[in-house]
Design a protein around this motif. Sequence first.
Motif, PDB file in Angstrom:
ATOM      1  N   VAL A  53      13.236   7.657   1.721  1.00  0.00           N
ATOM      2  CA  VAL A  53      12.515   8.566   2.610  1.00  0.00           C
ATOM      3  C   VAL A  53      11.025   8.582   2.267  1.00  0.00           C
ATOM      4  O   VAL A  53      10.157   8.468   3.143  1.00  0.00           O
ATOM      5  CB  VAL A  53      13.098   9.998   2.508  1.00  0.00           C
ATOM      6  N   ALA A  54      10.733   8.670   0.963  1.00  0.00           N
ATOM      7  CA  ALA A  54       9.332   8.686   0.538  1.00  0.00           C
ATOM      8  C   ALA A  54       8.625   7.422   0.993  1.00  0.00           C
ATOM      9  O   ALA A  54       7.499   7.442   1.494  1.00  0.00           O
ATOM     10  CB  ALA A  54       9.253   8.819  -0.976  1.00  0.00           C
ATOM     11  N   LEU A  55       9.313   6.304   0.826  1.00  0.00           N
ATOM     12  CA  LEU A  55       8.703   5.020   1.166  1.00  0.00           C
ATOM     13  C   LEU A  55       8.446   4.914   2.663  1.00  0.00           C
ATOM     14  O   LEU A  55       7.381   4.490   3.105  1.00  0.00           O
ATOM     15  CB  LEU A  55       9.622   3.890   0.702  1.00  0.00           C
ATOM     16  N   VAL A  56       9.430   5.331   3.452  1.00  0.00           N
ATOM     17  CA  VAL A  56       9.257   5.266   4.902  1.00  0.00           C
ATOM     18  C   VAL A  56       8.087   6.151   5.332  1.00  0.00           C
ATOM     19  O   VAL A  56       7.239   5.761   6.139  1.00  0.00           O
ATOM     20  CB  VAL A  56      10.555   5.698   5.620  1.00  0.00           C
ATOM     21  N   GLY A  57       8.005   7.330   4.710  1.00  0.00           N
ATOM     22  CA  GLY A  57       6.891   8.226   5.021  1.00  0.00           C
ATOM     23  C   GLY A  57       5.555   7.568   4.725  1.00  0.00           C
ATOM     24  O   GLY A  57       4.636   7.575   5.554  1.00  0.00           O
ATOM     25  N   ALA A  58       5.467   6.953   3.548  1.00  0.00           N
ATOM     26  CA  ALA A  58       4.216   6.306   3.169  1.00  0.00           C
ATOM     27  C   ALA A  58       3.887   5.164   4.125  1.00  0.00           C
ATOM     28  O   ALA A  58       2.740   4.937   4.501  1.00  0.00           O
ATOM     29  CB  ALA A  58       4.315   5.796   1.738  1.00  0.00           C
ATOM     30  N   LEU A  59       4.923   4.442   4.529  1.00  0.00           N
ATOM     31  CA  LEU A  59       4.720   3.311   5.446  1.00  0.00           C
ATOM     32  C   LEU A  59       4.182   3.781   6.783  1.00  0.00           C
ATOM     33  O   LEU A  59       3.305   3.147   7.380  1.00  0.00           O
ATOM     34  CB  LEU A  59       6.050   2.598   5.674  1.00  0.00           C
ATOM     35  N   VAL A  85       0.842  -1.195   0.000  1.00  0.00           N
ATOM     36  CA  VAL A  85       0.000   0.000   0.000  1.00  0.00           C
ATOM     37  C   VAL A  85       0.880   1.250   0.000  1.00  0.00           C
ATOM     38  O   VAL A  85       0.611   2.221  -0.717  1.00  0.00           O
ATOM     39  CB  VAL A  85      -0.961  -0.010   1.208  1.00  0.00           C
ATOM     40  N   ALA A  86       1.973   1.198   0.767  1.00  0.00           N
ATOM     41  CA  ALA A  86       2.883   2.344   0.798  1.00  0.00           C
ATOM     42  C   ALA A  86       3.498   2.595  -0.576  1.00  0.00           C
ATOM     43  O   ALA A  86       3.570   3.741  -1.042  1.00  0.00           O
ATOM     44  CB  ALA A  86       3.981   2.109   1.832  1.00  0.00           C
ATOM     45  N   LEU A  87       3.918   1.512  -1.244  1.00  0.00           N
ATOM     46  CA  LEU A  87       4.455   1.678  -2.605  1.00  0.00           C
ATOM     47  C   LEU A  87       3.396   2.289  -3.512  1.00  0.00           C
ATOM     48  O   LEU A  87       3.692   3.140  -4.359  1.00  0.00           O
ATOM     49  CB  LEU A  87       4.877   0.321  -3.184  1.00  0.00           C
ATOM     50  N   GLY A  88       2.155   1.852  -3.299  1.00  0.00           N
ATOM     51  CA  GLY A  88       1.054   2.377  -4.112  1.00  0.00           C
ATOM     52  C   GLY A  88       0.902   3.876  -3.931  1.00  0.00           C
ATOM     53  O   GLY A  88       0.789   4.620  -4.912  1.00  0.00           O
ATOM     54  N   ILE A  89       0.926   4.325  -2.679  1.00  0.00           N
ATOM     55  CA  ILE A  89       0.755   5.768  -2.417  1.00  0.00           C
ATOM     56  C   ILE A  89       1.872   6.564  -3.066  1.00  0.00           C
ATOM     57  O   ILE A  89       1.637   7.584  -3.719  1.00  0.00           O
ATOM     58  CB  ILE A  89       0.778   6.058  -0.908  1.00  0.00           C
ATOM     59  N   VAL A 143      27.026   8.669 -10.090  1.00  0.00           N
ATOM     60  CA  VAL A 143      26.952   7.823  -8.893  1.00  0.00           C
ATOM     61  C   VAL A 143      26.317   8.589  -7.739  1.00  0.00           C
ATOM     62  O   VAL A 143      25.477   8.079  -7.013  1.00  0.00           O
ATOM     63  CB  VAL A 143      28.350   7.321  -8.504  1.00  0.00           C
ATOM     64  N   ARG A 144      26.705   9.854  -7.645  1.00  0.00           N
ATOM     65  CA  ARG A 144      26.167  10.621  -6.527  1.00  0.00           C
ATOM     66  C   ARG A 144      24.660  10.809  -6.663  1.00  0.00           C
ATOM     67  O   ARG A 144      23.917  10.734  -5.705  1.00  0.00           O
ATOM     68  CB  ARG A 144      26.868  11.981  -6.435  1.00  0.00           C
ATOM     69  N   SER A 145      24.215  11.065  -7.911  1.00  0.00           N
ATOM     70  CA  SER A 145      22.773  11.271  -8.045  1.00  0.00           C
ATOM     71  C   SER A 145      21.999   9.961  -7.872  1.00  0.00           C
ATOM     72  O   SER A 145      20.868   9.966  -7.414  1.00  0.00           O
ATOM     73  CB  SER A 145      22.425  11.945  -9.367  1.00  0.00           C
ATOM     74  N   TYR A 146      22.636   8.811  -8.208  1.00  0.00           N
ATOM     75  CA  TYR A 146      21.966   7.541  -7.874  1.00  0.00           C
ATOM     76  C   TYR A 146      21.734   7.484  -6.378  1.00  0.00           C
ATOM     77  O   TYR A 146      20.663   7.190  -5.889  1.00  0.00           O
ATOM     78  CB  TYR A 146      22.822   6.308  -8.175  1.00  0.00           C
ATOM     79  N   ALA A 147      22.828   7.749  -5.671  1.00  0.00           N
ATOM     80  CA  ALA A 147      22.759   7.633  -4.215  1.00  0.00           C
ATOM     81  C   ALA A 147      21.712   8.583  -3.662  1.00  0.00           C
ATOM     82  O   ALA A 147      20.878   8.205  -2.840  1.00  0.00           O
ATOM     83  CB  ALA A 147      24.125   7.937  -3.607  1.00  0.00           C
ATOM     84  N   LEU A 148      21.705   9.800  -4.192  1.00  0.00           N
ATOM     85  CA  LEU A 148      20.744  10.794  -3.724  1.00  0.00           C
ATOM     86  C   LEU A 148      19.317  10.335  -3.976  1.00  0.00           C
ATOM     87  O   LEU A 148      18.478  10.323  -3.082  1.00  0.00           O
ATOM     88  CB  LEU A 148      21.010  12.123  -4.440  1.00  0.00           C
ATOM     89  N   SER A 149      19.073   9.905  -5.216  1.00  0.00           N
ATOM     90  CA  SER A 149      17.696   9.576  -5.543  1.00  0.00           C
ATOM     91  C   SER A 149      17.250   8.324  -4.805  1.00  0.00           C
ATOM     92  O   SER A 149      16.093   8.197  -4.405  1.00  0.00           O
ATOM     93  CB  SER A 149      17.517   9.414  -7.041  1.00  0.00           C
ATOM     94  N   MET A 150      18.166   7.391  -4.608  1.00  0.00           N
ATOM     95  CA  MET A 150      17.772   6.193  -3.871  1.00  0.00           C
ATOM     96  C   MET A 150      17.429   6.534  -2.433  1.00  0.00           C
ATOM     97  O   MET A 150      16.467   6.021  -1.864  1.00  0.00           O
ATOM     98  CB  MET A 150      18.885   5.158  -3.908  1.00  0.00           C
TER      99      MET A 150
END
Lengths: 544, 638
Positions: B626-632, A293-297, B614-621
Motif C-alpha cells: 500500500v505504501a509503495l502504491v501510494g508513493a508511486l 523514486v517511489a521506493l526512495g520516498i 505468518v499472519r503478520s508477514y502477510a499484514l506487513s507485506m
Amino acid sequence: MTVYHDSFPWLTIIGLIPLVGSFLLLVPGFADLAIKRIALLVSLVTLGWVAVMTADYNVHKAGFQFAQSTSWIGQFGIRYAVGTDGIGLVLILLVAVLVPVVILASWHDAEAARPTATSVRTFFSLLLAMETLMIGVFAATDVFLFYVFFEAMLIPMYFIIGAFGGPQRSYAAVKFLLYSLVGGLLMLAAMIGLYVQSVHQLGHGTFDIFALEKLHLSTGLQDWLFLGFFIAFAIKAPLWPFHTWLPDAGAESPIGGSVLLVGVLDKVGTFGFLRYCIPLFPSASKTFAPYVVALGIVGILYGALVAMAQRDLKRLVSYTSVAHFGFIAMGVFAFTSQGGTGAVLYMVNHGLSTGALFLVVGFLIARRGSRNIDDFGGAAKQAPILGGAFLLAGLSSLALPGLNSFVSEFLVLVGTFTRYRAAAVVATVGIILAALYVLIAYQRTMQGPLKAGLEKMKDLDVREIAVISPVLALVVVLGVYPKPLIDIIKPSVTATYDRANRHDPAPLDASACPLPGGYDGTGKTLPDFLTPAQYAAVKQGACS
Amino acid sequence: MTYTAASGLFAATWLLLLFPLVGAALLLLGGKALDRAGYQFATLMPIASFVLAVVLFFHLKSQPTSGRAVDDHLYSWIAVGGFHVSAGLLLDPLSMIFVLLITGVGSLIHIYSIGYMAHDPGRRRFFGYLNLFVAAMLLLVLADSYLGLYVGWEGVGLASYLLIAFWQYKPAAGTAAKKAFVMNRVGDVGLSLAIMLMFATLDKVDYAGVFGGVHHIGHADLTAIALLLLLGACGKSGQVPLQGWLPDAMEGPTPVSALIHAATMVTAGVYLIARSAPIFDLAPEARLVVTIVGAVTLLFGAAVGCAYDDIKKVLAYSTVSQIGYMFLAVGLGPAGYAIAIIHLVAHGFFKATMFLGAGSVMHAMDDQVDMRRFGGLRSVMPVTFATFLMGYLAIIGFPLWSGFWTKDKIIEASFDKGGTSGYILGICALLGAGVTAFYMTRLMILTFFGKRRWTEGVHPHESPVSMTAPMIVLAIGSAVGGFLLILNGGVQHWLTPVLGKSAEEGVHTVNGTVLTIITLLVVAGGMSGAYVAFGRPTVRIPWTPPQAGAVVTAARRNLYGDAFNEAVFMRPGQYLTRFLVFVDGRGVDGAVGGLAALVGGTSGRMRRAQNGFVRSYALSMSLGAVALVGALLLVRFG
C-alpha cells in the motif's frame, strides 16, 4: 565516453598500498602497539596518495581518468581495467579519509572484543584489506573485476562483524552475508546475460563497461538485466524494503566496522546505480525511475519513523541511514543535474555525518557499556566536548543549512522537484522527521538530569578528539564551501545522464518561450526529457 | 532587477557577520581557558558590528536613492546546472534597519547578560551562543538570495534551540527547545518548497533574479510561493497555527527571551514577507491569508495573555499578539509594509525593555515567575519599575509613547483597506488594543502595585548597574522611539525603494482623529477593566488561581493549542512509529530469515521469527505494498 589512459598506475598503486600493509601486519613478531601504528601509517600514506591523485584530476575532462587496462583472463575477455570519473574519485577520497579515522577510533576495540593473541593483527589487517577492496570496487571499469571486488568485500566485513561484534554478532554477520550473496547472484546472472549479448553483437565476449554500454538490447532484455543489477545494488544500498539486514549489521558490528559498513560499503549500491544501471540500461532506467523514486520516498519516511522509536543507539543511527539512502536513490533517478550531483555529494556527506554519528555513539557506548538509550541522560554536563560533537554530528544528519548535508539534500530535493513535484513535496516532510529523530536522541542521552551510573563519565580524551575533529571539520567546511567537490562531481553526473540521453527540464513558467512539442508553457504539463538544443531554445526565450 | 556591486566601504559589509562569528567560534571551541575573560570579548563583538553598522548606515544614506541597494558578492556557493547560488550580502534600506536593530539591541542585551549571568557556571557557553545568534540573524537579513536567507533562518533556529536548552539539566528546557526546533522545521518545509518552486519556475533563487522574474510566473504558482513563504514565516514568528513553541521557549534565560524571542528572531517572518514584497504585491489572495493569520493571532495571543500568571509567559503571548499586528500590516501590501517594519522596530525596543525588566524582577525574586507571588515591587525596585512603565505605556499605545504612533497606524491602515474585510480586520485590531491594555495593566498591577505577596525568605533588591543601564537605554527608546520613527515619514521614505509607496496617500475609511479617539477609549476601557478586577484596594489576589469558567480555563490552557497538537500529531505519531517498528523485520526479513534457516545459518531468533508470524508477514507485506502504491501515485500523477 572518453577514457584518458595514464602511463602512471595511480589507482593500482593506491589500491596496493593498504593490501601490502594488510599482509605486512600478518608477519609474526610485531607488538600490538606497533601493529596499530603501522596500520595507521599505511592508511595515512594511502590518504596522501589519494590527495595527490585528486590534485592531478582534471575537472574539465568529464571522462574516466587515470585509466589502465590489461588482459587478465584472456579467454573470457576479462580485463584488469581501472579508471575513475568524478563520481568514483570522490568516493575513493571518502574511503581514504575514513579509514585512518576508523583505525584510530578502533585503537582499543580489537583486544576488548576478543582477547586473544592474534586479535589485534587480524582486526587491523582486515581493515586494511577492506580499504583495498573498497578502492577497487570504485575504480573498476570492467564489470567482472567490479563483481570480484563487490563479492570479496563481504569476506573481511563478515569477519569483522562475526569475530569482533556484539552479542548477536553471528546472527548479524550471517544475515549480512546472505542478503549480499543473494543480490550478488542476481547481478552475476545479469552480467552473464550481458556477456552473451556481447558475444553475439561484437563477435567477442567482453566485460568492459564502455563496450557493453554500446550494445543494442531489446526492451524486455534490458528490463530483466536492469533488475538483476538493480536488486543487488538496492540490497547493498540498502533501499526500502531490502533494508532489514542493515540495522542488525550496523548494530552488532564493532564501531569501526559500522562506520565503514554504513559510511562506505553501502555507497557501492547507490554508486552502482550511476555507474552500471543507467549507462548500461538507459531505457530500462527510464522505465523504472518512477518506481525507484517511489521506493526512495517510502524509505525516507519509513526509515525516519522507525529510527525515532529505537531504543538501541546503533540501530537508531542505522535506520536514519535508510532514510538517507532514500534521498540518494531519489536524487539519482530524478535524472536532473541537481538531483544526480546532489545524490553523489550526499554519498560523501552521509559517509561523514553518519560516520561521525557512529563514532560519537561509539564513545558513549564505550563509556557506559550499554547501547540502550535509556541508560543515558544528562551526559552533556559530564562530557561537554562529547555532547558538542554529538550535537554537531546530529545537526549534520538533519541537514542543517551551513553544514555539509544541507547542500546535498537540498540539491536532491530541488532536482527531484523539477521532475516529480509531488514526490519532492512529500520527501521534504522528511526534514521534520529528521529533526525529530536527532533531537529526541540528543535529548534522551545528553539533556535532562544526570542518569545514575554516569557520575564518573569522562569527556573525550586526546585520541578521541583526534578521531572526531577532522570529520567534524569537514562537515563544516563542506557546508560552507562545497564547490571543490561539486566541480569534480557535476561534469561526471551530467556525462552519465548524457549517456542515457537525459537532460534537465526547462523552467516551467517560461511562458513566452518558443516551445518544443507537447509543452504548453503554462506550467500545466510537465515537459518530458528535453534535448540540450530544445532546452537552450526554451532558455533563450523570454525567460532570462 | 539588479543591485549595485559593493565597492569601497560597502565591501566591508561581511565584517558585520565576521565579528560575532569569530566570537562564537572562539568561545565555543576555546575551552575552559576562556571561562574568565571570554564573555567580555564576546560582548565587544556585537558592539563592533554595531559601530560598523552605523558607519555603513550613514554611508548608505549619502548615496542617491537608486544606489542604496548594494550587493557584496563573496564567492560561488552552489552551482549545478541552472541552479546557481552565490554567497552574497545585500545591504539596502530594509536590511540596514534590521542590522541596526539586531546589533543595537543585541549589544545592550550582551551588556545586560554580564550582570544577569555573572554567577552562572555556563557563562562562556552562553555568550558563545549569543554571538552565534547575532551572526546567524545578520546573515538572515543580509543574504542576497532565498537560500542564503535559509541558512541564517535555520541558523537562528539552532541558536534559539541551544539557548532555550541552555539549562539543560531541566527536563522542561530540553523539551521546549526540541519543540521550538521541530515546529520551526514545519515552517521551514514551506520555505524550502517555496525556494524549490521559484527555481522550478524561474531557474533563480536569488532576490534579483526572482524579483526580476515574478511577472513571468503563473498566478497559481505565484500564490503557492507566497503561501509557502507564509508557512515559513508563521513557524519562525510564532503565528497561528505554529504559535505553540514560543511561550515554551521562555524556559531559556531571560536575556534570550528578550533578544531572540521578542526583539529580533521572532520578527524574521515579518522581514521575510516584507522582503518578498514583489511576490506578495502580485498575490492578493495570499496577502488576504496573511492578514487573516495576523488578525487571528493578535486576538489569540492577547486572549491567552490575560489568563497566565507566569510573567514571562504573559510577555511571550503578548509577543505572539504584537507580531500578529505586524503580520496584519504586511498583509495589507504596499499600504502596510513600512508601518509593519516601524512597529517591529518599536516593538523590539519596548518588548526588550519589559523582558529585561522581568529578568530583573526574577533576579530579585529568586527566579520566581509567578505574578501571584509578586506585588508592591514599585518601591523596592524603582529603576526596574520606571523602565518597565515606559515599556508598558508604549505597548498599550498611551498617547505620545511608541505604540500610540505605530500600532494606531496599523489599526488605521486596516480600516483603510476598505470593504467588509477592512472593517473586520480593523475591528479585530481595535479589539486587540483593548485586550492588550487589559492584560498589560493586570501584569503591572500584580507585579508592581498592591500588597506584597512574596514567598517567605525572598528579599528583593534593585539589580546592578550593568543590568539597569541597558534597561534605561531601551526604556528611552520605548518612550520616544515611535515618534522618531514616524517623524516626517522618514522611515517610510527610507524604505520606499524596497517596499514601494506606503499608506499616507490613501483615502481614509474612518477619519484619523475620530479613530484615534475611539482607540484611546478602547484602551482606557481595557485599563479600567484590569483596575476593577485586580487593582482596587479591596481586591485580594490569592496565591493560587481561583476556579474559573469555561472561557478562562480555555485561555489558561492556551485555548487548547497544545492539547490539539498532542491529540492530532504526537499521539498518532507515537502509535505509528511503534507499529512500524513492530512490523519491521516481519516482511522481507521473514522471507530471508526463512532462506537462512534453509541454508543452515540458523539461530534461535530466526527460528522463533518463523513460527506463528505468518499472519503478520502477510499484514506487513500488504501494508508495504500500500505504501509503495501510494508513493508511486505521487510520482506518476503528482
